[in-house]
Design an enzyme around this catalytic site. Structure first.
Site, PDB file in Angstrom:
ATOM      1  N   SER A 109       0.849  -1.194   0.000  1.00 21.99           N
ATOM      2  CA  SER A 109       0.000   0.000   0.000  1.00 21.99           C
ATOM      3  C   SER A 109       0.885   1.245   0.000  1.00 21.99           C
ATOM      4  CB  SER A 109      -0.916  -0.003   1.231  1.00 21.99           C
ATOM      5  OG  SER A 109      -1.749   1.128   1.267  1.00 21.99           O
ATOM      6  N   ALA A 110       1.453   1.573  -1.151  1.00 29.18           N
ATOM      7  CA  ALA A 110       2.458   2.640  -1.242  1.00 29.18           C
ATOM      8  C   ALA A 110       1.872   4.043  -1.139  1.00 29.18           C
ATOM      9  CB  ALA A 110       3.237   2.505  -2.542  1.00 29.18           C
ATOM     10  N   LYS A 111       0.542   4.161  -1.195  1.00 27.06           N
ATOM     11  CA  LYS A 111      -0.089   5.478  -1.078  1.00 27.06           C
ATOM     12  C   LYS A 111      -0.849   5.622   0.237  1.00 27.06           C
ATOM     13  CE  LYS A 111      -0.471   6.465  -6.014  1.00 27.06           C
ATOM     14  NZ  LYS A 111      -1.375   6.823  -7.133  1.00 27.06           N
ATOM     15  N   ASN A 112      -0.349   4.951   1.236  1.00 26.47           N
ATOM     16  CA  ASN A 112      -0.977   4.940   2.548  1.00 26.47           C
ATOM     17  C   ASN A 112      -0.538   6.175   3.339  1.00 26.47           C
ATOM     18  OD1 ASN A 112      -1.280   4.389   5.407  1.00 26.47           O
ATOM     19  ND2 ASN A 112      -1.725   2.275   4.857  1.00 26.47           N
ATOM     20  N   ASP A 145       5.291   3.927  -9.163  1.00 30.74           N
ATOM     21  CA  ASP A 145       4.255   4.879  -9.554  1.00 30.74           C
ATOM     22  C   ASP A 145       4.878   6.270  -9.535  1.00 30.74           C
ATOM     23  OD1 ASP A 145       2.125   6.571  -9.906  1.00 30.74           O
ATOM     24  OD2 ASP A 145       0.873   5.715  -8.338  1.00 30.74           O
TER      25      ASP A 145
END
Length: 268
Positions: A109-112, A145
């Site tokens: 979950s890199a956009k957490n 991303d």
């Protein structure tokens, strides 16, 4: 947890025999909520034990592990992330051990928001010596991303604190060489430029260098809106006037034939 055949419920663990889980909604009239979050049974148990620890104010190694299990089940749980940080502080833990933990979460979950907030606390606590590790962490996220806002924001904080402006400019130029339409990289280049104005002897020197660079990138892809917006941004720097851009002879030579929106930018 749910699919792990080796998972042992907390109620069956000897190290938790002295704790009885507490329903977080008990005593608040939440026993029959209108909309109930569909937590799995293992996670419901974790929440009950976590709430019991909150009530007692316990900050121990076992609670640290409990927060790991909680975050694994719901990585967006702000309360658990915050309590984990408090436990780490109480235990005077080796914060570098959190690198592996946060990387595992980032892989999923890199956009957490909570993940990056936790990572920023780590960077602040560990100091500038960890800047390269933080920049690499951001790079890994951006490789997956290129528009990950959290990674770019974290890079800005780290670069500002450590003063790695030249390194950041080189990184951004590499990204733009790979993809000249990378709007996030153009934005980061402008961020670096804004903080390194004192490295130029004069405004004219700065504009000459940046106009030459921008011209080369526009020549690669003439209708690249990101590059044209960057050009417009140059004339918002201190000492510049936006209408000065239209008076630049070299800018005028780039204009034909180009989309209408380019002329709107130039004459804004």
């Amino acid at each position: 947890m749910d699919d792990d055949p080796d998972w042992v419920p907390y109620c069956q663990r000897t190290e938790w025999a002295d704790v009885t889980g507490i329903d977080a909604g008990a005593g608040r009239g939440d026993s029959n909520p209108v909309v109930s979050i569909a937590y799995s049974k293992p996670h419901q148990e974790l929440k009950a034990y976590f709430h019991a620890c909150l009530v007692k104010g316990e900050k121990s190694e076992r609670v640290l592990q409990l927060t790991s299990d909680m975050i694994a089940g719901n990585s967006a749980d702000y309360t658990t992330w915050q309590y984990r940080w408090e436990v780490l502080q109480e235990l005077h833990a080796d914060l570098t051990q959190e690198y592996d933990f946060t990387r595992r979460i980032a892989d999923e979950s890199a956009k957490n928001y909570q993940l990056w907030n936790h990572r920023r606390k780590l960077a602040k606590a560990l100091g500038p010596d960890t800047a390269q590790a933080e920049l690499q962490f951001c790079k890994d996220a951006l490789d997956a991303d290129a528009k990950n806002y959290h990674a770019w924001a974290h890079r800005q904080v780290v670069v500002s604190a450590a003063g790695h402006w030249q390194q950041e400019m080189e990184y951004v130029q590499q990204l733009l060489q790979e993809d000249v339409r990378n709007n996030s990289a153009w934005n980061q280049r402008f961020f670096v430029l804004q903080h390194t104005l004192d490295q130029y002897h004069s405004l004219a020197e700065l504009l000459d260098a940046e106009l030459n660079y921008t011209a080369a990138q526009i020549a690669r892809v003439p209708d690249n809106e990101s590059a044209w917006n960057y050009l417009w941004g140059l004339f918002t720097l201190p000492g510049c006037k936006q209408n000065d851009m239209a008076r630049q002879e070299r800018v005028g030579s780039w204009l034909w034939p180009l989309p209408y929106w380019v002329f709107v930018i130039i004459h804004a």
